[in-house]
Design an enzyme around this catalytic site. Structure first.
Site, PDB file in Angstrom:
ATOM      1  N   PHE A  54       0.843  -1.194   0.000  1.00  0.00           N
ATOM      2  CA  PHE A  54       0.000   0.000   0.000  1.00  0.00           C
ATOM      3  C   PHE A  54       0.878   1.244   0.000  1.00  0.00           C
ATOM      4  CE2 PHE A  54      -2.641   3.220   2.320  1.00  0.00           C
ATOM      5  CZ  PHE A  54      -3.591   3.394   1.319  1.00  0.00           C
ATOM      6  N   TYR A  56       0.929   5.462  -0.099  1.00  0.00           N
ATOM      7  CA  TYR A  56       0.119   6.656   0.148  1.00  0.00           C
ATOM      8  C   TYR A  56       0.950   7.929   0.044  1.00  0.00           C
ATOM      9  CZ  TYR A  56       2.308   6.186   4.734  1.00  0.00           C
ATOM     10  OH  TYR A  56       3.234   6.057   5.748  1.00  0.00           O
ATOM     11  N   GLY A  57       2.277   7.782  -0.024  1.00  0.00           N
ATOM     12  CA  GLY A  57       3.178   8.929  -0.092  1.00  0.00           C
ATOM     13  C   GLY A  57       4.282   8.698  -1.099  1.00  0.00           C
ATOM     14  N   SER A  58       5.518   8.679  -0.631  1.00  0.00           N
ATOM     15  CA  SER A  58       6.655   8.598  -1.550  1.00  0.00           C
ATOM     16  C   SER A  58       6.715   7.285  -2.321  1.00  0.00           C
ATOM     17  CB  SER A  58       7.964   8.817  -0.792  1.00  0.00           C
ATOM     18  OG  SER A  58       8.162   7.814   0.183  1.00  0.00           O
ATOM     19  N   GLU A 131      12.637   0.883   3.675  1.00  0.00           N
ATOM     20  CA  GLU A 131      11.735   1.735   4.444  1.00  0.00           C
ATOM     21  C   GLU A 131      12.161   1.989   5.888  1.00  0.00           C
ATOM     22  OE1 GLU A 131       8.799   3.430   3.545  1.00  0.00           O
ATOM     23  OE2 GLU A 131       9.733   3.072   1.609  1.00  0.00           O
TER      24      GLU A 131
END
Length: 244
Positions: A54, A56-58, A131
């Site tokens: 998933f 949602y940003g970078s 990450e």
């Protein structure tokens, strides 16, 4: 696509060269055995079938992994929030920055990516190494239920539900804008991070009301900081008349 107030020209004004200070020593760094053990645990918790991530940003605009399919997806019970304190990457000790995470409440529209078929532990370990890098971040990696037009499934999410030291949750957009307009680290500025996220969400047809308002506020902040540079780069009335 809607025209953003936060233009590439304004973002460029926020860039400055910053040296990478390296790990601060405040956090307990993960070693190879830690990454392997966490990847095995997450793989054991995964649903049967493909591995989905998933974004949602970078991860939407810089996934750093190969995918074979992507879909719009909604994560209920979560929303985007600039709540991770940064003194590295897109911030510095002199001017700390902020990065997005998922905070509890609301709904987050994002994109899920399906990774190629393969050994899940190895795929997950590569994602983990991109990450996170310390033990304190391990709890922010979790399986997130998402809904898509094709049905519901679970996708691996990063920086989900972070709390405690190193976080600043529930900040007003005006305060976040003040930080993003000024923070820069060795990989880029907070304004660049916001611009890339909003523009790529727009490309997917995703309208995040808070982020759209935030980019307007950041644009205003940059103009207030660098107004003299912006004015000096604009042609004078005499020059415009001469051109016409």
């Amino acid at each position: 696509m809607r025209r953003m107030s936060l233009t590439p020209e304004l973002v460029a004004l926020c860039h400055r060269e910053e040296a990478d200070p390296g790990p601060s020593g405040e956090w307990t760094q993960l070693i190879d055995d830690d990454f392997r053990a966490l990847a095995l645990r997450l793989s054991g918790e995964a649903d049967a079938g493909p591995l989905w991530v998933f974004a949602y940003g970078s991860l939407i605009w810089k996934p750093a992994f190969e995918s074979v399919e992507q879909r719009r997806a909604s994560a209920y019970g979560w929303h985007r929030s600039f709540c991770l304190d940064l003194v590295r990457w897109r911030g510095s000790a002199a001017q700390p920055g902020l990065m997005m995470a998922l905070e509890r409440g609301g709904r987050c529209e994002g994109v899920i990516y399906r990774l190629p078929d393969g050994e899940k532990p190895a795929q997950i370990e590569r994602l983990l190494r991109r990450e996170i890098d310390d033990h304190e971040a391990v709890s922010s990696v979790r399986w997130v239920p998402v809904r898509t037009a094709q049905g519901s499934l679970r996708a691996l999410g990063f920086w989900v539900g972070v709390t405690g030291r190193g976080t600043s949750v529930g900040q007003p957009l005006e305060k976040v804008a003040w930080v993003l307009a000024r923070a820069c680290g060795h990989v880029g500025s907070g304004a660049e991070y916001l611009h890339n996220t909003v523009s790529h969400l727009e490309a997917f047809g995703i309208r995040d009301r808070n982020l759209w308002r935030l980019q307007e506020l950041v644009a205003d902040e940059i103009r207030s900081i660098h107004g003299h540079r912006i004015a000096s780069s604009e042609p004078s009335e005499t020059a415009v008349a001469a051109i016409i």
